[in-house]
Write a protein that holds these residues in place. Structure first.
Motif, mmCIF file in Angstrom:
data_model
loop_
_atom_site.group_PDB
_atom_site.id
_atom_site.type_symbol
_atom_site.label_atom_id
_atom_site.label_comp_id
_atom_site.label_asym_id
_atom_site.label_seq_id
_atom_site.Cartn_x
_atom_site.Cartn_y
_atom_site.Cartn_z
ATOM 1 N N GLY A 1 0.993 -1.061 0.137
ATOM 2 C CA GLY A 1 -0.322 0.123 -0.011
ATOM 3 C C GLY A 1 0.976 1.213 0.042
ATOM 4 O O GLY A 1 1.973 1.391 0.626
ATOM 5 N N SER A 2 0.310 2.450 -0.617
ATOM 6 C CA SER A 2 0.812 3.579 -0.524
ATOM 7 C C SER A 2 -0.091 4.543 -0.883
ATOM 8 O O SER A 2 -0.840 4.456 -1.903
ATOM 9 N N ALA A 3 -0.145 5.841 0.170
ATOM 10 C CA ALA A 3 -1.037 6.901 -0.446
ATOM 11 C C ALA A 3 -0.354 7.937 -1.310
ATOM 12 O O ALA A 3 -1.019 8.229 -2.196
ATOM 13 N N VAL A 4 0.875 8.192 -1.489
ATOM 14 C CA VAL A 4 1.426 9.128 -2.374
ATOM 15 C C VAL A 4 2.511 8.811 -3.189
ATOM 16 O O VAL A 4 3.173 9.546 -3.881
ATOM 17 N N GLY A 5 2.809 7.387 -3.299
ATOM 18 C CA GLY A 5 3.866 6.873 -4.231
ATOM 19 C C GLY A 5 5.105 7.431 -4.129
ATOM 20 O O GLY A 5 5.509 7.771 -2.749
ATOM 21 N N CYS A 6 5.802 7.744 -5.305
ATOM 22 C CA CYS A 6 7.143 8.148 -4.926
ATOM 23 C C CYS A 6 7.305 9.783 -5.017
ATOM 24 O O CYS A 6 7.910 10.524 -5.859
ATOM 25 N N THR A 7 6.573 10.221 -4.039
ATOM 26 C CA THR A 7 6.578 11.775 -3.996
ATOM 27 C C THR A 7 8.162 12.532 -3.758
ATOM 28 O O THR A 7 8.182 13.416 -4.658
ATOM 29 N N MET A 8 8.868 12.003 -3.161
ATOM 30 C CA MET A 8 10.320 12.646 -3.107
ATOM 31 C C MET A 8 11.092 12.451 -4.246
ATOM 32 O O MET A 8 11.700 13.810 -4.886
ATOM 33 N N GLY A 9 10.829 11.433 -4.805
ATOM 34 C CA GLY A 9 11.655 11.329 -6.322
ATOM 35 C C GLY A 9 11.060 12.310 -7.259
ATOM 36 O O GLY A 9 11.654 13.029 -8.228
ATOM 37 N N LEU A 10 9.667 12.366 -7.254
ATOM 38 C CA LEU A 10 9.155 13.327 -8.290
ATOM 39 C C LEU A 10 9.317 14.657 -8.007
ATOM 40 O O LEU A 10 9.430 15.368 -9.108
ATOM 41 N N GLU B 1 11.809 15.976 -6.504
ATOM 42 C CA GLU B 1 13.277 16.329 -6.799
ATOM 43 C C GLU B 1 13.474 16.492 -8.227
ATOM 44 O O GLU B 1 14.504 17.365 -8.648
ATOM 45 N N GLU B 2 12.934 15.473 -9.237
ATOM 46 C CA GLU B 2 13.086 15.696 -10.488
ATOM 47 C C GLU B 2 12.439 17.035 -10.904
ATOM 48 O O GLU B 2 12.814 17.660 -11.776
ATOM 49 N N TYR B 3 11.388 17.029 -10.433
ATOM 50 C CA TYR B 3 10.657 18.318 -10.974
ATOM 51 C C TYR B 3 11.512 19.770 -10.723
ATOM 52 O O TYR B 3 11.490 20.628 -11.698
ATOM 53 N N VAL B 4 12.016 19.825 -9.732
ATOM 54 C CA VAL B 4 12.623 21.011 -9.081
ATOM 55 C C VAL B 4 14.030 21.120 -10.016
ATOM 56 O O VAL B 4 14.206 21.988 -10.667
ATOM 57 N N LEU B 5 14.549 19.963 -10.467
ATOM 58 C CA LEU B 5 15.870 20.073 -11.170
ATOM 59 C C LEU B 5 15.603 20.377 -12.588
ATOM 60 O O LEU B 5 16.053 21.254 -13.312
#
Length: 427
Positions: free
Chosen positions: A105-114, A116-120
């Motif tokens: 289960g997961s509510a928000v998936g790969c939030t941190m990776g997404l 970080e990549e958007y910011v970059l």
């Protein structure tokens, strides 16, 4: 003969406790893991506190390639799965891979990776059109939450049913309920199940700031999470994971496995009411509890401990207090209730599995974790919330509940091994 699902392995990555035993030691000591956020600069946010996991992926045994490929949430899940499988004593190499299932289960998936990549890619949001060639090669995987379940399946060699369950903050309960169903219906003999979330990022903080759901108690982070206390002012965000190994009961007993507990009842309901609001009478959660009891063929008086959702918002705490009274009647005033979110915060989709891990350990060790920081109870929350100090307590059956944005309400019953006959009678 009916197939039944039992828990034989537990793995945990949690704030304040990396690993099953450090996690349990923290809970029974009543220690809190909430602090000022260190994963990013929280100065601009209303709520600047969280429960972070002191997690080093290399020290936890992940390879450089795994660390490069996997989002933090996936890393949590894989490390927890490794611990759970080792704890179970199962030799998965000699288990038919098509009989091994995965339910994560997961509510928000790969939030941190997404994020970080958007910011970059966007140069910190300066560019609307971005050059995808600067993105990591695994960016697509970050966008597909099912990769979290796939990583666990790869880790354990599972070729049976594999699923990602995403039902908001009840994901961790619902994934385990789904895993048990796979065993009961004969689709798998072993299921590696649980939940993971690593949502501690600026975008998540901004979202919860906007609705003022999180605690602004920035000057005293240790006491920011105060479920059922009259001075509570919101929940504390967190991260973490818990993964369980579940097996068909007869097979587990035949190999001499240590059984933490049996899943004897599960139900989910929706309030069809409001994205974030809850009805004060707790009817939908009460209905989930009643159905779970019916499926287990247990009376309300059979419940010996309740692991509350206990998020620390006034709306939720009063809602579930009403639900316990509505579903259990007078017994609600006799059964101990506690919220471990007071210590490990609210890790969104992961918390349900972390709480089930705590319930299984409570059953196994006959100790109820406390509700930390509960010093003055809300008069509308008038049950036995086990304030401050863990309590030795005879338990055969425990109830764990969850409540999530969107109106999700889930209830799960675990029974101590050998304590309940099929059909609900106690031995």
């Amino acid at each position: 003969m009916s197939r039944r699902a039992v828990i034989t392995g537990i793995g945990v990555v949690a704030p304040g406790g990396i690993g099953r035993e450090p996690f349990w030691d923290m809970l029974t000591a009543g220690r809190t893991a909430t602090r000022r956020i260190t994963l990013f600069d929280p100065t601009a946010f209303r709520s600047q506190v969280a429960a972070e996991a002191d997690f080093d992926p290399a020290a936890a045994g992940l390879s450089p390639r795994q660390i490069r490929r996997m989002d933090r949430a996936a890393q949590f899940a894989v490390v927890s799965a490794r611990e759970a499988v080792a704890d179970s004593g199962l030799d998965l190499a000699n288990t038919p891979p098509e009989r091994i299932g995965v339910s994560i289960g997961s509510a928000v998936g790969c939030t941190m990776g997404l994020e970080e990549e958007y910011v970059l890619l966007s140069d910190a949001g300066r560019h609307w059109l971005v050059d995808h060639s600067y993105g990591v090669p695994h960016l697509y995987g970050y966008m597909v939450p099912s990769t979290l379940a796939v990583e666990v399946a790869w880790e354990v060699g599972a070729e049976g049913p594999t699923a990602l369950i995403s039902t908001g903050c009840t994901s961790g309960l619902d994934s385990i309920g789904h895993g048990a169903q796979l065993i009961e219906e004969g689709a798998a003999d072993v299921v590696v199940t649980g939940a993971t979330d690593a949502p501690l990022s600026p975008i998540t903080s901004a979202c919860f700031d906007a609705i003022k759901a999180t605690s602004p108690n920035n000057d005293d982070p240790e006491h920011a999470s105060r479920p059922f206390d009259q001075d509570r002012d919101g929940f504390v965000l967190a991260e973490g994971a818990a993964v369980l190994v579940m097996e068909e009961k007869t097979a587990a007993e035949a190999r001499g496995a240590h059984v933490y507990g049996e899943l004897v009842g599960f139900a989910g309901r929706s309030n069809a009411f409001h994205m974030t609001g809850l009805k004060a009478n707790g009817r939908e959660m009460a209905e989930a509890i009643k159905v779970a009891l019916d499926r287990a063929r247990l009376a309300p008086a059979s419940v010996d401990y309740i692991n509350a959702h206990g998020s620390g918002t006034k709306q939720n705490d009063r809602h579930e207090t009403a639900a316990f009274k509505r579903s259990l009647g007078s017994h609600a005033h006799k059964v101990p209730v506690s919220s471990i979110k007071s210590m490990v915060g609210h890790s969104l989709g992961a918390i349900g599995s972390i709480e089930v891990a705590a319930c299984a350990l409570a059953l196994d060790r006959q100790v109820v974790p406390p509700t930390a920081n509960l010093r003055t109870s809300d008069p509308e929350c008038d049950l036995d919330y086990v304030p401050l100090t863990a309590r030795e307590h005879r338990m055969d059956v425990v109830l764990s509940v969850g409540s999530g944005f969107g109106g999700f309400q889930s209830a799960m019953l675990l029974a101590r091994s050998g304590a309940v006959e099929y059909g609900g009678d106690r031995r």
